[in-house]
Design a protein around this motif. Structure first.
Motif, PDB file in Angstrom:
ATOM      1  N   PHE A 171       9.836   3.690 -13.642  1.00  0.00           N
ATOM      2  CA  PHE A 171       9.463   4.710 -14.616  1.00  0.00           C
ATOM      3  C   PHE A 171       8.062   4.473 -15.177  1.00  0.00           C
ATOM      4  O   PHE A 171       7.254   5.396 -15.294  1.00  0.00           O
ATOM      5  CB  PHE A 171      10.487   4.732 -15.755  1.00  0.00           C
ATOM      6  N   TYR A 172       7.765   3.220 -15.534  1.00  0.00           N
ATOM      7  CA  TYR A 172       6.502   2.913 -16.205  1.00  0.00           C
ATOM      8  C   TYR A 172       5.349   2.627 -15.245  1.00  0.00           C
ATOM      9  O   TYR A 172       4.214   2.447 -15.696  1.00  0.00           O
ATOM     10  CB  TYR A 172       6.681   1.718 -17.134  1.00  0.00           C
ATOM     11  N   ALA A 173       5.618   2.586 -13.949  1.00  0.00           N
ATOM     12  CA  ALA A 173       4.594   2.170 -12.993  1.00  0.00           C
ATOM     13  C   ALA A 173       3.566   3.239 -12.667  1.00  0.00           C
ATOM     14  O   ALA A 173       2.622   2.964 -11.924  1.00  0.00           O
ATOM     15  CB  ALA A 173       5.249   1.681 -11.695  1.00  0.00           C
ATOM     16  N   ASN A 174       3.726   4.463 -13.185  1.00  0.00           N
ATOM     17  CA  ASN A 174       2.705   5.481 -12.924  1.00  0.00           C
ATOM     18  C   ASN A 174       2.479   6.397 -14.121  1.00  0.00           C
ATOM     19  O   ASN A 174       2.109   7.555 -13.962  1.00  0.00           O
ATOM     20  CB  ASN A 174       3.063   6.302 -11.679  1.00  0.00           C
ATOM     21  N   LEU A 221       0.836  -1.210   0.000  1.00  0.00           N
ATOM     22  CA  LEU A 221       0.000   0.000   0.000  1.00  0.00           C
ATOM     23  C   LEU A 221       0.868   1.256   0.000  1.00  0.00           C
ATOM     24  O   LEU A 221       0.542   2.244  -0.670  1.00  0.00           O
ATOM     25  CB  LEU A 221      -0.927  -0.014   1.214  1.00  0.00           C
ATOM     26  N   GLY A 222       1.968   1.224   0.761  1.00  0.00           N
ATOM     27  CA  GLY A 222       2.871   2.371   0.781  1.00  0.00           C
ATOM     28  C   GLY A 222       3.488   2.626  -0.580  1.00  0.00           C
ATOM     29  O   GLY A 222       3.595   3.772  -1.019  1.00  0.00           O
ATOM     30  N   TRP A 223       3.890   1.552  -1.262  1.00  0.00           N
ATOM     31  CA  TRP A 223       4.469   1.715  -2.594  1.00  0.00           C
ATOM     32  C   TRP A 223       3.454   2.306  -3.558  1.00  0.00           C
ATOM     33  O   TRP A 223       3.774   3.227  -4.328  1.00  0.00           O
ATOM     34  CB  TRP A 223       4.959   0.368  -3.117  1.00  0.00           C
ATOM     35  N   CYS A 224       2.222   1.791  -3.536  1.00  0.00           N
ATOM     36  CA  CYS A 224       1.184   2.310  -4.429  1.00  0.00           C
ATOM     37  C   CYS A 224       0.887   3.781  -4.127  1.00  0.00           C
ATOM     38  O   CYS A 224       0.704   4.588  -5.057  1.00  0.00           O
ATOM     39  CB  CYS A 224      -0.092   1.483  -4.283  1.00  0.00           C
ATOM     40  N   ALA A 225       0.854   4.134  -2.846  1.00  0.00           N
ATOM     41  CA  ALA A 225       0.584   5.529  -2.474  1.00  0.00           C
ATOM     42  C   ALA A 225       1.684   6.456  -2.983  1.00  0.00           C
ATOM     43  O   ALA A 225       1.407   7.544  -3.499  1.00  0.00           O
ATOM     44  CB  ALA A 225       0.436   5.642  -0.955  1.00  0.00           C
ATOM     45  N   LEU A 226       2.937   6.029  -2.842  1.00  0.00           N
ATOM     46  CA  LEU A 226       4.049   6.858  -3.317  1.00  0.00           C
ATOM     47  C   LEU A 226       4.058   6.956  -4.835  1.00  0.00           C
ATOM     48  O   LEU A 226       4.325   8.030  -5.394  1.00  0.00           O
ATOM     49  CB  LEU A 226       5.376   6.289  -2.814  1.00  0.00           C
TER      50      LEU A 226
END
Length: 226
Positions: free
Chosen positions: A158-161, A52-57
């Protein structure tokens, strides 16, 4: 340390009480200390909390504007889907465009919808890789090393957001591999591999070479089972 005292057994037991009274200082009846239980709880919570922390960042630091031409083409496709007009570019990523369109209905913004899809797919990639490593390697530290290694890759970060189809396609690829490896042991799960593989190809056909070896192995196993 546990202190064990014996009650008198001269008369009948009262209120269903056992003749033995066990009182443990700092230890449960199952023999685990409070510190051990706390570590077990922390171990269960650490993974979901980190994810969840990774997704939030990733969502917090998403780009404000598209900066690749393909993103503009995908955005055009959300407004009017016509591959012949490069809206988007061929082969059209029909599954990716459909999911992005659904998210756009919720968020009201095409770019944010595609970026959110990338973030959610990135989280799915990390969870799937952790799960596969944990199941097949058998060691939790291997699972953590695999997930953290993927999360730290510059290309993945790079591509994750961004509003591109790469990470959603990778999520389907990892999901298909997880389902395919499970289907080697339980053939009834073969349908899930086929579904995820089809979704992955519908998002980005470039995943097909990575799916082919496992697909052939599953076909051979299915023929031998007959």
């Amino acid at each position: 340390m546990c202190i064990r005292d014996r009650r008198s057994t001269a008369g009948p037991e009262r209120d269903g009480a056992s003749p033995w009274l066990v009182s443990c200082a700092g230890m449960g009846v199952d023999g685990r200390t409070g510190w051990t239980r706390a570590r077990e709880i922390a171990g269960r919570v650490a993974g979901p909390a980190a994810l969840l922390g990774w997704c939030a960042l990733a969502w917090r630091w998403h780009p404000r504007d598209p900066f690749e031409w393909d993103e503009y083409l995908y955005l055009r496709g959300l407004e009017h889907y016509d591959v012949s007009l490069h809206s988007p570019h061929p082969p059209g990523a029909p599954v990716y465009m459909f999911v992005g369109w659904l998210l756009k209905l919720v968020m009201g913004d095409g770019l944010r919808a595609l970026q959110l899809l990338a973030v959610l797919a990135g989280g799915a990639c990390l969870a799937l890789l952790w799960s596969m490593a944990r199941r097949h390697a058998g060691a939790q530290r291997v699972a953590w090393a695999s997930a953290l290694g993927l999360a730290a890759l510059p290309g993945f970060m790079f591509y994750a957001n961004v509003g591109l189809a790469d990470v959603p396609a990778l999520a389907c690829l990892l999901g298909a591999w997880a389902a395919g490896l499970a289907a080697l042991e339980r053939p009834r799960r073969l349908w899930l591999f086929a579904l995820l593989a089809a979704l992955g190809v519908g998002i980005r056909p470039a995943v097909l070479p990575a799916l082919a070896p496992l697909g052939v192995a599953l076909l051979v196993a299915a023929v031998r089972a007959r």
